[in-house]
Design a protein around this motif. Sequence first.
Motif, PDB file in Angstrom:
ATOM      1  N   SER A   1      57.130  97.756  58.890  1.00 21.36           N
ATOM      2  CA  SER A   1      56.903  98.113  60.284  1.00 21.36           C
ATOM      3  C   SER A   1      55.430  98.481  60.453  1.00 21.36           C
ATOM      4  O   SER A   1      54.657  98.421  59.504  1.00 21.36           O
ATOM      5  CB  SER A   1      57.826  99.262  60.702  1.00 21.36           C
ATOM      6  N   HIS A   2      55.040  98.877  61.648  1.00 17.41           N
ATOM      7  CA  HIS A   2      53.634  99.173  61.894  1.00 17.41           C
ATOM      8  C   HIS A   2      53.211 100.414  61.126  1.00 17.41           C
ATOM      9  O   HIS A   2      53.955 101.377  61.019  1.00 17.41           O
ATOM     10  CB  HIS A   2      53.374  99.336  63.382  1.00 17.41           C
ATOM     11  N   CYS A   3      52.004 100.353  60.586  1.00 18.02           N
ATOM     12  CA  CYS A   3      51.455 101.407  59.737  1.00 18.02           C
ATOM     13  C   CYS A   3      50.487 102.258  60.544  1.00 18.02           C
ATOM     14  O   CYS A   3      49.882 101.789  61.503  1.00 18.02           O
ATOM     15  CB  CYS A   3      50.736 100.751  58.559  1.00 18.02           C
TER      16      CYS A   3
ATOM     17  N   VAL B   1      48.843  87.619  58.379  1.00 12.60           N
ATOM     18  CA  VAL B   1      49.347  88.503  57.313  1.00 12.60           C
ATOM     19  C   VAL B   1      50.202  89.610  57.923  1.00 12.60           C
ATOM     20  O   VAL B   1      51.250  89.975  57.392  1.00 12.60           O
ATOM     21  CB  VAL B   1      48.180  89.076  56.482  1.00 12.60           C
ATOM     22  N   HIS B   2      49.746  90.137  59.074  1.00 10.17           N
ATOM     23  CA  HIS B   2      50.489  91.191  59.778  1.00 10.17           C
ATOM     24  C   HIS B   2      51.912  90.728  60.112  1.00 10.17           C
ATOM     25  O   HIS B   2      52.889  91.417  59.801  1.00 10.17           O
ATOM     26  CB  HIS B   2      49.721  91.556  61.057  1.00 10.17           C
ATOM     27  N   GLU B   3      52.022  89.561  60.735  1.00  9.38           N
ATOM     28  CA  GLU B   3      53.355  89.075  61.137  1.00  9.38           C
ATOM     29  C   GLU B   3      54.204  88.723  59.913  1.00  9.38           C
ATOM     30  O   GLU B   3      55.407  88.994  59.903  1.00  9.38           O
ATOM     31  CB  GLU B   3      53.242  87.872  62.075  1.00  9.38           C
ATOM     32  N   LEU B   4      53.597  88.140  58.907  1.00 10.37           N
ATOM     33  CA  LEU B   4      54.362  87.846  57.686  1.00 10.37           C
ATOM     34  C   LEU B   4      54.839  89.143  57.044  1.00 10.37           C
ATOM     35  O   LEU B   4      55.928  89.197  56.478  1.00 10.37           O
ATOM     36  CB  LEU B   4      53.520  87.011  56.713  1.00 10.37           C
ATOM     37  N   GLY B   5      54.043  90.211  57.148  1.00 12.14           N
ATOM     38  CA  GLY B   5      54.469  91.520  56.654  1.00 12.14           C
ATOM     39  C   GLY B   5      55.760  91.974  57.324  1.00 12.14           C
ATOM     40  O   GLY B   5      56.647  92.526  56.667  1.00 12.14           O
ATOM     41  N   HIS B   6      55.870  91.703  58.628  1.00 12.57           N
ATOM     42  CA  HIS B   6      57.117  92.074  59.322  1.00 12.57           C
ATOM     43  C   HIS B   6      58.314  91.336  58.726  1.00 12.57           C
ATOM     44  O   HIS B   6      59.413  91.879  58.671  1.00 12.57           O
ATOM     45  CB  HIS B   6      57.014  91.735  60.812  1.00 12.57           C
ATOM     46  N   THR B   7      58.119  90.086  58.300  1.00 10.84           N
ATOM     47  CA  THR B   7      59.254  89.329  57.733  1.00 10.84           C
ATOM     48  C   THR B   7      59.691  89.922  56.393  1.00 10.84           C
ATOM     49  O   THR B   7      60.770  89.594  55.908  1.00 10.84           O
ATOM     50  CB  THR B   7      58.932  87.829  57.554  1.00 10.84           C
TER      51      THR B   7
HETATM   52 ZN   LIG Z   1      53.368  94.008  64.406  1.00  8.45          ZN
END
Ligand SMILES: [Zn+2]
Length: 103
Positions: free
Chosen positions: A74-76, A64-70
């Motif tokens: 950015s980092h929270c 989910v983290h990496e898909l969020g980048h797409t």
């Molecule tokens: Zn990341």
Amino acid sequence: MEPGDRCLGIVEVDLYAPGLNFIFGEADISSGVAIISLFRLRQEGYDLPKDEGLFQDRAIKEAVHELGHTYHLSHCHDVKCVSFSNSLADTDIKGVSFCPKCQ
Ligand SMILES: [Zn+2]
Ligand SMILES: [Zn+2]
């Protein structure tokens, strides 16, 4: 891929990036493609007893983290947000969902 589609690769091998000793995953925002490695997510890798539930939680969070980048996230700074993370300890603390700001 159709416009707006995302592609996530999941691999068993350890992944590295220039300047980092390893990475859990990486995302390419422009193409919508991301990858995660399962290599460092298993307890057995740290000489600890196997924990399939914890392993699956970690894999979901990293995916989910990496898909969020797409989606240009950015980092929270919210430790409970799935977009937070630098270490495996961070991964275990954070949730599987985005914080209200990232949502
Ligand atoms: Zn990341
Ligand atoms: Zn967030």
